[in-house]
Design a protein around this motif. Structure first.
Motif, PDB file in Angstrom:
ATOM      1  N   PHE A  32       8.404   3.107   3.049  1.00  0.00           N
ATOM      2  CA  PHE A  32       8.226   1.780   2.446  1.00  0.00           C
ATOM      3  C   PHE A  32       9.364   0.845   2.858  1.00  0.00           C
ATOM      4  CE2 PHE A  32       9.934  -0.614  -1.263  1.00  0.00           C
ATOM      5  CZ  PHE A  32       9.035  -1.670  -1.246  1.00  0.00           C
ATOM      6  N   ILE A  33      10.599   1.326   2.746  1.00  0.00           N
ATOM      7  CA  ILE A  33      11.756   0.497   3.085  1.00  0.00           C
ATOM      8  C   ILE A  33      11.774   0.171   4.579  1.00  0.00           C
ATOM      9  CG2 ILE A  33      14.285   0.453   3.241  1.00  0.00           C
ATOM     10  CD1 ILE A  33      14.386   1.982   0.640  1.00  0.00           C
ATOM     11  N   LEU A  34      11.593   1.188   5.408  1.00  0.00           N
ATOM     12  CA  LEU A  34      11.680   0.988   6.855  1.00  0.00           C
ATOM     13  C   LEU A  34      10.539   0.123   7.389  1.00  0.00           C
ATOM     14  CD1 LEU A  34      12.834   4.551   7.995  1.00  0.00           C
ATOM     15  CD2 LEU A  34      14.213   2.474   7.790  1.00  0.00           C
ATOM     16  N   SER A  35       9.384   0.170   6.724  1.00  0.00           N
ATOM     17  CA  SER A  35       8.268  -0.661   7.174  1.00  0.00           C
ATOM     18  C   SER A  35       8.613  -2.144   7.079  1.00  0.00           C
ATOM     19  CB  SER A  35       7.014  -0.369   6.335  1.00  0.00           C
ATOM     20  OG  SER A  35       7.199  -0.765   4.989  1.00  0.00           O
ATOM     21  N   VAL A  36       9.468  -2.489   6.120  1.00  0.00           N
ATOM     22  CA  VAL A  36       9.915  -3.878   5.977  1.00  0.00           C
ATOM     23  C   VAL A  36      11.152  -4.138   6.832  1.00  0.00           C
ATOM     24  CG1 VAL A  36      10.734  -5.646   4.368  1.00  0.00           C
ATOM     25  CG2 VAL A  36       9.012  -3.993   3.631  1.00  0.00           C
ATOM     26  N   LEU A  37      12.127  -3.245   6.729  1.00  0.00           N
ATOM     27  CA  LEU A  37      13.426  -3.476   7.361  1.00  0.00           C
ATOM     28  C   LEU A  37      13.331  -3.544   8.885  1.00  0.00           C
ATOM     29  CD1 LEU A  37      16.456  -3.836   7.008  1.00  0.00           C
ATOM     30  CD2 LEU A  37      16.694  -1.347   6.996  1.00  0.00           C
ATOM     31  N   LEU A  38      12.651  -2.579   9.499  1.00  0.00           N
ATOM     32  CA  LEU A  38      12.562  -2.556  10.965  1.00  0.00           C
ATOM     33  C   LEU A  38      11.796  -3.767  11.490  1.00  0.00           C
ATOM     34  CD1 LEU A  38      11.883   1.250  11.614  1.00  0.00           C
ATOM     35  CD2 LEU A  38      14.051   0.004  11.732  1.00  0.00           C
ATOM     36  N   LYS A  39      10.756  -4.148  10.749  1.00  0.00           N
ATOM     37  CA  LYS A  39       9.991  -5.337  11.142  1.00  0.00           C
ATOM     38  C   LYS A  39      10.864  -6.586  11.037  1.00  0.00           C
ATOM     39  CE  LYS A  39       5.923  -5.363   9.413  1.00  0.00           C
ATOM     40  NZ  LYS A  39       4.835  -5.515   8.412  1.00  0.00           N
ATOM     41  N   SER A  40      11.693  -6.644  10.004  1.00  0.00           N
ATOM     42  CA  SER A  40      12.553  -7.816   9.795  1.00  0.00           C
ATOM     43  C   SER A  40      13.626  -7.919  10.864  1.00  0.00           C
ATOM     44  CB  SER A  40      13.190  -7.748   8.403  1.00  0.00           C
ATOM     45  OG  SER A  40      12.205  -7.711   7.393  1.00  0.00           O
ATOM     46  N   ILE A  41      14.223  -6.781  11.216  1.00  0.00           N
ATOM     47  CA  ILE A  41      15.235  -6.784  12.283  1.00  0.00           C
ATOM     48  C   ILE A  41      14.604  -7.244  13.596  1.00  0.00           C
ATOM     49  CG2 ILE A  41      16.741  -5.314  13.681  1.00  0.00           C
ATOM     50  CD1 ILE A  41      17.188  -3.591  11.176  1.00  0.00           C
ATOM     51  N   LYS A  42      13.383  -6.764  13.847  1.00  0.00           N
ATOM     52  CA  LYS A  42      12.667  -7.145  15.063  1.00  0.00           C
ATOM     53  C   LYS A  42      12.343  -8.637  15.080  1.00  0.00           C
ATOM     54  CE  LYS A  42       8.404  -6.098  17.605  1.00  0.00           C
ATOM     55  NZ  LYS A  42       7.148  -5.290  17.604  1.00  0.00           N
ATOM     56  N   ASN A  43      12.066  -9.194  13.885  1.00  0.00           N
ATOM     57  CA  ASN A  43      11.650 -10.597  13.789  1.00  0.00           C
ATOM     58  C   ASN A  43      12.806 -11.585  13.675  1.00  0.00           C
ATOM     59  OD1 ASN A  43       8.930  -9.961  13.928  1.00  0.00           O
ATOM     60  ND2 ASN A  43       8.673  -9.880  11.709  1.00  0.00           N
ATOM     61  N   VAL A  66      11.655  13.495  -6.754  1.00  0.00           N
ATOM     62  CA  VAL A  66      10.265  13.346  -6.294  1.00  0.00           C
ATOM     63  C   VAL A  66       9.943  14.207  -5.078  1.00  0.00           C
ATOM     64  CG1 VAL A  66      10.066  11.016  -7.237  1.00  0.00           C
ATOM     65  CG2 VAL A  66      10.854  11.311  -4.891  1.00  0.00           C
ATOM     66  N   GLY A  67      10.892  15.049  -4.663  1.00  0.00           N
ATOM     67  CA  GLY A  67      10.634  15.950  -3.550  1.00  0.00           C
ATOM     68  C   GLY A  67      10.766  15.272  -2.194  1.00  0.00           C
ATOM     69  N   ILE A  68      10.690  16.097  -1.150  1.00  0.00           N
ATOM     70  CA  ILE A  68      10.807  15.579   0.215  1.00  0.00           C
ATOM     71  C   ILE A  68       9.664  14.616   0.536  1.00  0.00           C
ATOM     72  CG2 ILE A  68      10.669  16.202   2.649  1.00  0.00           C
ATOM     73  CD1 ILE A  68      13.354  16.814   1.495  1.00  0.00           C
ATOM     74  N   ILE A  69       8.458  14.929   0.051  1.00  0.00           N
ATOM     75  CA  ILE A  69       7.311  14.056   0.314  1.00  0.00           C
ATOM     76  C   ILE A  69       7.551  12.674  -0.293  1.00  0.00           C
ATOM     77  CG2 ILE A  69       4.857  13.670  -0.157  1.00  0.00           C
ATOM     78  CD1 ILE A  69       4.447  16.676  -0.017  1.00  0.00           C
ATOM     79  N   GLY A  70       8.009  12.647  -1.544  1.00  0.00           N
ATOM     80  CA  GLY A  70       8.291  11.373  -2.204  1.00  0.00           C
ATOM     81  C   GLY A  70       9.375  10.593  -1.495  1.00  0.00           C
ATOM     82  N   LEU A  71      10.412  11.305  -1.043  1.00  0.00           N
ATOM     83  CA  LEU A  71      11.508  10.643  -0.319  1.00  0.00           C
ATOM     84  C   LEU A  71      11.001  10.032   0.983  1.00  0.00           C
ATOM     85  CD1 LEU A  71      14.534  10.003   0.056  1.00  0.00           C
ATOM     86  CD2 LEU A  71      14.792  12.264   1.130  1.00  0.00           C
ATOM     87  N   ILE A  72      10.161  10.762   1.707  1.00  0.00           N
ATOM     88  CA  ILE A  72       9.613  10.254   2.974  1.00  0.00           C
ATOM     89  C   ILE A  72       8.769   9.002   2.733  1.00  0.00           C
ATOM     90  CG2 ILE A  72       7.974  10.758   4.834  1.00  0.00           C
ATOM     91  CD1 ILE A  72       8.960  13.674   4.721  1.00  0.00           C
ATOM     92  N   VAL A  73       7.936   9.029   1.677  1.00  0.00           N
ATOM     93  CA  VAL A  73       7.098   7.861   1.369  1.00  0.00           C
ATOM     94  C   VAL A  73       7.973   6.664   1.003  1.00  0.00           C
ATOM     95  CG1 VAL A  73       5.341   6.921  -0.177  1.00  0.00           C
ATOM     96  CG2 VAL A  73       5.157   9.275   0.627  1.00  0.00           C
ATOM     97  N   LYS A  91       0.828  -1.208   0.000  1.00  0.00           N
ATOM     98  CA  LYS A  91       0.000   0.000   0.000  1.00  0.00           C
ATOM     99  C   LYS A  91       0.863   1.259   0.000  1.00  0.00           C
ATOM    100  CE  LYS A  91      -3.653  -2.456   2.510  1.00  0.00           C
ATOM    101  NZ  LYS A  91      -4.400  -2.575   3.780  1.00  0.00           N
ATOM    102  N   ILE A  92       1.966   1.200   0.750  1.00  0.00           N
ATOM    103  CA  ILE A  92       2.886   2.348   0.762  1.00  0.00           C
ATOM    104  C   ILE A  92       3.531   2.512  -0.605  1.00  0.00           C
ATOM    105  CG2 ILE A  92       4.935   3.355   1.843  1.00  0.00           C
ATOM    106  CD1 ILE A  92       4.300   1.753   4.355  1.00  0.00           C
ATOM    107  N   MET A  93       3.930   1.372  -1.228  1.00  0.00           N
ATOM    108  CA  MET A  93       4.516   1.438  -2.563  1.00  0.00           C
ATOM    109  C   MET A  93       3.508   1.977  -3.576  1.00  0.00           C
ATOM    110  SD  MET A  93       6.845   1.231  -4.786  1.00  0.00           S
ATOM    111  CE  MET A  93       8.258   0.477  -3.989  1.00  0.00           C
ATOM    112  N   TYR A 131      10.713   0.851 -12.403  1.00  0.00           N
ATOM    113  CA  TYR A 131      11.584   0.043 -11.550  1.00  0.00           C
ATOM    114  C   TYR A 131      10.909  -0.288 -10.221  1.00  0.00           C
ATOM    115  CZ  TYR A 131      15.257   1.323 -14.862  1.00  0.00           C
ATOM    116  OH  TYR A 131      15.992   1.487 -15.993  1.00  0.00           O
ATOM    117  N   ASN A 132      10.231   0.690  -9.633  1.00  0.00           N
ATOM    118  CA  ASN A 132       9.558   0.437  -8.357  1.00  0.00           C
ATOM    119  C   ASN A 132       8.315  -0.427  -8.522  1.00  0.00           C
ATOM    120  OD1 ASN A 132      10.745   2.031  -5.893  1.00  0.00           O
ATOM    121  ND2 ASN A 132      10.983   3.376  -7.647  1.00  0.00           N
ATOM    122  N   PHE A 133       7.710  -0.370  -9.713  1.00  0.00           N
ATOM    123  CA  PHE A 133       6.540  -1.202  -9.989  1.00  0.00           C
ATOM    124  C   PHE A 133       6.897  -2.689  -9.931  1.00  0.00           C
ATOM    125  CE2 PHE A 133       3.456  -3.269 -12.854  1.00  0.00           C
ATOM    126  CZ  PHE A 133       2.288  -2.861 -12.244  1.00  0.00           C
TER     127      PHE A 133
END
Length: 413
Positions: free
Chosen positions: A335-346, A324-331, A69-71, A105-107
């Motif tokens: 997306f990356i951190l939503s996966v990475l932080l969860k993976s480190i935790k798991n 893509v601007g600051i907004i695009g960079l934050i989104v 959904k974030i992607m 590429y992101n698609f």
């Protein structure tokens, strides 16, 4: 090695060939001095694979995936920027092309999510294909560009360029070493020891500091996240020793000489233009983004101005903010951190879960670490979404893999 009897369709092979082919077609485009061919081929590959995935995919895992959904949000934002660029009569066609390729590429993440199989045999095959393509590139490069000299302090003089350039050759070699290590861990074949030696040799002759740091970080993290005690830990310690010794061999000859001359900075190439030339463009990039209130202004003109200050912008996060601007960079980072932080935790949950095989646990840990490495290397080099594409598709492939494993963990609760 654990095996699952599975018959794969053509679309499955097309999917896992995206990462290795993105490297090899880029090599071909560089040799014939027309990288546009590589870009067009990659885009066609993505389009055909996407169509086949949609046709062949019979079910979509519901709840998979919050990250998707974030992607999707990120892709919709890029489409919005594209519409502004096209319908406002934007004169810089390159800006439209760049946004279009970033979208494509992101698609691929969504394509991976729909079809990529998280079966061990399939993942092992994809890892092996990536390593084979890296070895193939290194062999082609060593034959095509064979002006390296094998004396101890040559790094301080002429650094090996390879077909794609010094730093690109360095990070490909480092990634090749990382994949060799994990494949050796999964399947104890001596051929992977040879690939470790060959890829490390290619890394050594480039003298690429960012690539060396990436490899050292990988080995340290692999050691740190190694839950089970085994002989692999001793092997990792040996690898660390080899890396540090090779660094010493790289610098010691001139280090002693330059210490006697009281020029310590030059001994580690700290005062050379490759470092100082990055600082001013980086400051310029941040100031320009803030001056434009974080709005996307495109990297084209900005890169020309940065070159006047030293060299092109090398920090990929600054480049993404320009496009893509600051907004695009934050989104995108969300997306990356939503996966990475969860993976480190798991990581520990996966390590002690009976629902994951021993090799799947290694793959989960390895994928988490490689994502960290790619994000770390992107601070120093612009090899994500610009020019060099293997890091892009490798990142999205591993993100997909972790997303599916994390979803599996969620279902087990």
């Amino acid at each position: 090695m654990e095996k699952i009897e599975t018959k794969y369709k053509m679309v499955d092979y097309l999917l896992i060939s995206l990462v290795p082919l993105s490297l090899l077609v880029n090599v071909f485009g560089t040799i014939i001095r027309d990288v546009r061919i590589a870009t067009v081929f990659t885009l066609v590959h993505i389009f055909i694979t996407g169509i086949l995935v949609i046709i062949n995919n019979t079910s979509i895992q519901k709840g998979l995936i919050k990250e998707s959904k974030i992607m999707l949000l990120f892709l919709l934002f890029i489409l919005y920027l594209l519409s502004l660029a096209i319908f406002s009569g934007h004169k810089e066609i390159n800006a439209v092309v760049r946004l279009g390729t970033i979208f494509a590429y992101n698609f691929t993440y969504l394509i991976f999510v729909l079809r990529f199989r998280n079966e061990y045999e399939y993942i092992y095959l994809s890892y092996k294909m990536i390593l084979i393509s890296i070895i193939a590139y290194l062999i082609i490069s060593n034959i095509y560009y064979n002006d390296f000299q094998l004396h101890l302090n040559q790094i301080m003089g002429s650094r090996y360029q390879g077909i794609l350039g010094t730093n690109a050759h360095g990070i490909v070699s480092a990634i090749g070493t990382m994949f060799s290590i994990v494949l050796l861990r999964l399947n104890h074949k001596k051929i992977f020891i040879l690939s470790i030696l060959y890829t490390m040799f290619n890394l050594y002759i480039t003298g690429s500091r960012a690539s060396y740091l990436s490899l050292i970080l990988f080995v340290l993290l692999f050691d740190y996240f190694l839950i089970e005690k085994s002989a692999i830990k001793r092997f990792i310690h040996i690898m660390l020793a080899i890396i540090f010794i090779s660094i010493l061999v790289m610098y010691i000859p001139n280090l002693i000489k330059l210490i006697l001359k009281k020029d310590i900075l030059q001994a580690f190439r700290i005062n050379e233009f490759s470092i100082s030339g990055r600082i001013l463009p980086l400051i310029f990039g941040v100031e320009t983004i803030l001056y434009n209130n974080g709005l996307p202004i495109g990297i084209g003109k900005a890169n020309i101005d940065a070159v006047l200050l030293g060299r092109p912008l090398d920090n990929i996060y600054i480049i993404i903010a320009f496009e893509v601007g600051i907004i695009g960079l934050i989104v995108f980072l969300s997306f990356i951190l939503s996966v990475l932080l969860k993976s480190i935790k798991n990581l520990r949950k996966v390590a002690f879960s009976d629902s994951f095989t021993k090799n799947e646990k290694v793959i989960y840990k390895f994928s988490t670490i490689i994502i960290i490495i790619i994000l770390f290397h992107s601070i120093f080099e612009a090899m994500l979404f610009s020019g060099f594409k293997i890091n892009t598709f490798l990142l999205l492939l591993l993100m997909t893999l972790l997303s599916k494993y994390n979803y599996k963990l969620k279902l087990l609760k």
